[in-house]
Design a protein around this motif. Structure first.
Motif, PDB file in Angstrom:
ATOM      1  N   ARG A 237      10.363  -9.756   8.838  1.00  0.00           N
ATOM      2  CA  ARG A 237       9.918 -11.125   9.018  1.00  0.00           C
ATOM      3  C   ARG A 237       8.431 -11.303   8.497  1.00  0.00           C
ATOM      4  O   ARG A 237       7.366 -10.707   9.124  1.00  0.00           O
TER       5      ARG A 237
ATOM      6  N   ALA B  32       0.728  -1.287   0.040  1.00  0.00           N
ATOM      7  CA  ALA B  32       0.053  -0.160   0.070  1.00  0.00           C
ATOM      8  C   ALA B  32       0.766   1.387   0.043  1.00  0.00           C
ATOM      9  O   ALA B  32       0.372   2.386  -0.102  1.00  0.00           O
TER      10      ALA B  32
ATOM     11  N   ILE C  66      -9.474 -13.928  11.018  1.00  0.00           N
ATOM     12  CA  ILE C  66     -10.116 -12.779  10.626  1.00  0.00           C
ATOM     13  C   ILE C  66     -11.002 -12.610   9.918  1.00  0.00           C
ATOM     14  O   ILE C  66     -12.293 -11.955  10.318  1.00  0.00           O
TER      15      ILE C  66
ATOM     16  N   VAL D 186       0.116 -14.976   3.469  1.00  0.00           N
ATOM     17  CA  VAL D 186      -0.781 -14.495   4.543  1.00  0.00           C
ATOM     18  C   VAL D 186      -2.234 -14.846   4.380  1.00  0.00           C
ATOM     19  O   VAL D 186      -3.001 -14.482   5.471  1.00  0.00           O
TER      20      VAL D 186
ATOM     21  N   ALA E 125      -1.515  -5.084   8.422  1.00  0.00           N
ATOM     22  CA  ALA E 125      -2.526  -6.125   8.693  1.00  0.00           C
ATOM     23  C   ALA E 125      -2.540  -6.382  10.565  1.00  0.00           C
ATOM     24  O   ALA E 125      -3.201  -7.125  10.760  1.00  0.00           O
TER      25      ALA E 125
ATOM     26  N   VAL F 206      -7.198  -9.124   0.208  1.00  0.00           N
ATOM     27  CA  VAL F 206      -8.048  -9.831  -0.391  1.00  0.00           C
ATOM     28  C   VAL F 206      -8.430  -9.026  -1.798  1.00  0.00           C
ATOM     29  O   VAL F 206      -8.652  -7.975  -1.785  1.00  0.00           O
TER      30      VAL F 206
HETATM   31  C1  LIG Z   1      -3.007 -11.506   8.519  1.00  0.00           C
HETATM   32  C2  LIG Z   1      -2.076 -10.738   7.375  1.00  0.00           C
HETATM   33  C3  LIG Z   1      -0.749 -10.462   7.391  1.00  0.00           C
HETATM   34  C4  LIG Z   1      -0.004  -9.985   6.496  1.00  0.00           C
HETATM   35  N1  LIG Z   1       1.296  -9.646   6.562  1.00  0.00           N
HETATM   36  C5  LIG Z   1       1.809  -9.058   5.909  1.00  0.00           C
HETATM   37  C6  LIG Z   1       3.361  -8.804   5.777  1.00  0.00           C
HETATM   38  O1  LIG Z   1       4.040  -9.575   6.884  1.00  0.00           O
HETATM   39  N2  LIG Z   1       3.974  -8.516   4.637  1.00  0.00           N
HETATM   40  C7  LIG Z   1       3.375  -7.891   3.410  1.00  0.00           C
HETATM   41  O2  LIG Z   1       4.089  -7.444   2.698  1.00  0.00           O
HETATM   42  N3  LIG Z   1       1.930  -7.665   3.629  1.00  0.00           N
HETATM   43  C8  LIG Z   1       1.220  -8.416   4.588  1.00  0.00           C
HETATM   44  N4  LIG Z   1      -0.104  -8.706   4.337  1.00  0.00           N
HETATM   45  C9  LIG Z   1      -0.743  -8.097   3.446  1.00  0.00           C
HETATM   46  C10 LIG Z   1      -0.710  -6.311   3.480  1.00  0.00           C
HETATM   47  O3  LIG Z   1      -1.269  -5.894   4.477  1.00  0.00           O
HETATM   48  C11 LIG Z   1      -1.620  -5.898   2.163  1.00  0.00           C
HETATM   49  O4  LIG Z   1      -1.330  -6.583   0.920  1.00  0.00           O
HETATM   50  C12 LIG Z   1      -1.292  -4.226   2.136  1.00  0.00           C
HETATM   51  O5  LIG Z   1      -1.884  -3.543   3.018  1.00  0.00           O
HETATM   52  C13 LIG Z   1      -1.800  -3.773   0.658  1.00  0.00           C
HETATM   53  O6  LIG Z   1      -3.281  -3.881   0.621  1.00  0.00           O
HETATM   54  P1  LIG Z   1      -3.842  -4.516  -0.312  1.00  0.00           P
HETATM   55  O7  LIG Z   1      -3.119  -5.770  -0.647  1.00  0.00           O
HETATM   56  O8  LIG Z   1      -5.199  -4.997   0.222  1.00  0.00           O
HETATM   57  O9  LIG Z   1      -4.160  -3.840  -1.661  1.00  0.00           O
HETATM   58  C14 LIG Z   1      -0.805  -9.289   5.491  1.00  0.00           C
HETATM   59  C15 LIG Z   1      -2.194  -9.413   5.105  1.00  0.00           C
HETATM   60  C16 LIG Z   1      -2.949 -10.165   6.383  1.00  0.00           C
HETATM   61  C17 LIG Z   1      -4.337 -10.503   5.948  1.00  0.00           C
END
Ligand SMILES: Cc1cc2nc3c(=O)[nH]c(=O)nc-3n(C[C@H](O)[C@H](O)[C@H](O)COP(=O)(O)O)c2cc1C
Length: 366
Positions: free
Chosen positions: A326, A107, A338, A331, A128, A243
């Motif tokens: 890390r 993001a 969730i 994910v 997240a 998502v």
């Molecule tokens: C439980 C969970 C854990 C996440 N952990 C990470 C992470 O460690 N690294 C990462 O790059 N994205 C992680 N994400 C995804 C990002 O939060 C997400 O891709 C980012 O906010 C961009 O938003 P979008 O993919 O909904 O457009 C995680 C998502 C979830 C649901």
């Protein structure tokens, strides 16, 4: 930044960032007199918590919830419930290299274009980590639902990871909590482990699909136009980080069906109407039918990966970026609890809306 509140009657507002001192949710509209304590909410947070297997991030966040208000002698009082979770494993230095760079697929760039402010430590509000607060709020919803609809069951599980698919013939709900993938098929676990190990060794990540099954949901929840139950469930799932697609029942596959194939035929039994199939996924005209509600969604691969990707930095220079830190290789795994929390909040909100509008009257048939 506005838009931090979910719901119409049962509402929660989340607050906090991944690297701030704490985050949490303010839950409002919860009926009084419901048994609720920290241990009850904690069980849901423990399922989402990182560091529980080698397939989730090794950040050690105990995610211990505290209830600061809204309960007295173990019961809700009907006043706002303040839930707080302290952040204990933040390492801002993990994010040193991305302080100036935009991770492809994350993001970072969109936030910068909108707000002009960069909290690079874990993505700030886009992290997240925020979902821990939703899971805590979902725990409150689950406590209320346990009182109002004791038979209701909300069960989330992985049904796809990369090119591995759950075989529905092997579905065994009792296995979901027994493996690191929330997978309802014990026989598939070794193959899923090998697959994700290979992805991780390859310094890569992978997407997933999750299904949420809501059983024994009363008929009549939802409204035909602007408060469709399917609209609200889809929005709730889509609001979870990473998502990219949501389906109800047949979802996109309905495009390939004919009317005869898709019709959920209805028969009459002494106990009431019975549907002979469930292509609709338990919702017709935005209103629950009493059948199982089936929601499925896809989660994209983690964008933070160790393989170099081309991007730009804040000065507009073209660079190559390796994202250390890390990060989960998939994910989608931790999206399961969730999604269950979001489903619980949507169902409870609609239950309270339905009581407000109809007082629970039900159209009789026969
Ligand atoms: C439980 C969970 C854990 C996440 N952990 C990470 C992470 O460690 N690294 C990462 O790059 N994205 C992680 N994400 C995804 C990002 O939060 C997400 O891709 C980012 O906010 C961009 O938003 P979008 O993919 O909904 O457009 C995680 C998502 C979830 C649901």
């Amino acid at each position: 930044m506005s838009f931090n509140t979910f719901g119409r009657i049962f509402t929660f507002t989340t607050w906090g960032e991944s690297h701030g001192p704490a985050l949490g949710a303010t839950v409002d509209g919860c009926p009084p007199g419901v048994a609720l304590d920290e241990a009850f909410i904690q069980q849901f947070l423990d399922r989402r918590r990182p560091g529980t297997s080698k397939f989730t991030t090794q950040r050690q966040e105990p995610d211990q919830v505290r209830i600061l208000s809204g309960t007295f002698e173990g019961r809700t009082t009907g006043t706002p419930i303040q839930l707080m979770i302290e952040n204990t494993d933040q390492r801002s230095k993990d994010y040193g290299e991305i302080a100036q760079a935009f991770r492809p697929g994350h993001a970072d760039i969109a936030y910068h274009l909108k707000y002009g402010i960069r909290d690079y430590r874990g993505g700030g509000r886009s992290s997240a980590r925020e979902t821990a607060a939703r899971v805590a709020a979902g725990g409150v919803a689950q406590a209320v639902l346990r009182d109002l609809v004791p038979d209701l069951r909300i069960t989330g599980y992985m049904c796809q990871m990369g090119n591995l698919h759950l075989d529905p013939a092997n579905f065994d709900a009792s296995q979901i909590g027994q493996n690191p993938f929330f997978l309802p098929d014990a026989s598939a676990v070794p193959a899923w482990e090998d697959y994700l190990n290979a992805i991780r060794k390859d310094q890569n990540s992978v997407g997933a699909a999750i299904e949420v099954l809501i059983q024994n949901c009363p008929p009549g929840l939802g409204a035909p136009v602007y408060a469709k139950l399917d609209t609200d469930l889809a929005a709730a799932m889509m609001s979870i980080n990473a998502v990219k697609g949501v389906e109800i029942g047949e979802g996109m596959a309905a495009a390939a069906l004919t009317g005869t194939e898709n019709a959920d035929e209805i028969r009459m039994t002494p106990d009431g109407p019975e549907f002979l199939s469930n292509h609709a996924g338990g919702i017709l005209g935005g209103i629950s039918t009493g059948q199982d509600i089936v929601v499925r969604f896809s989660v994209k691969p983690t964008s933070s990966i160790l393989t170099p990707r081309r991007t730009i930095n804040q000065r507009g220079e073209e660079i190559e970026l390796i994202t250390k830190g890390r990060h989960d290789p998939c994910v989608g795994i931790r999206a399961v609890p969730i999604a269950e929390a979001m489903a619980a909040c949507v169902i409870l909100d609609h239950l309270l809306l339905d009581r407000a509008q109809t007082g629970g009257v039900r159209g009789r048939i026969g």
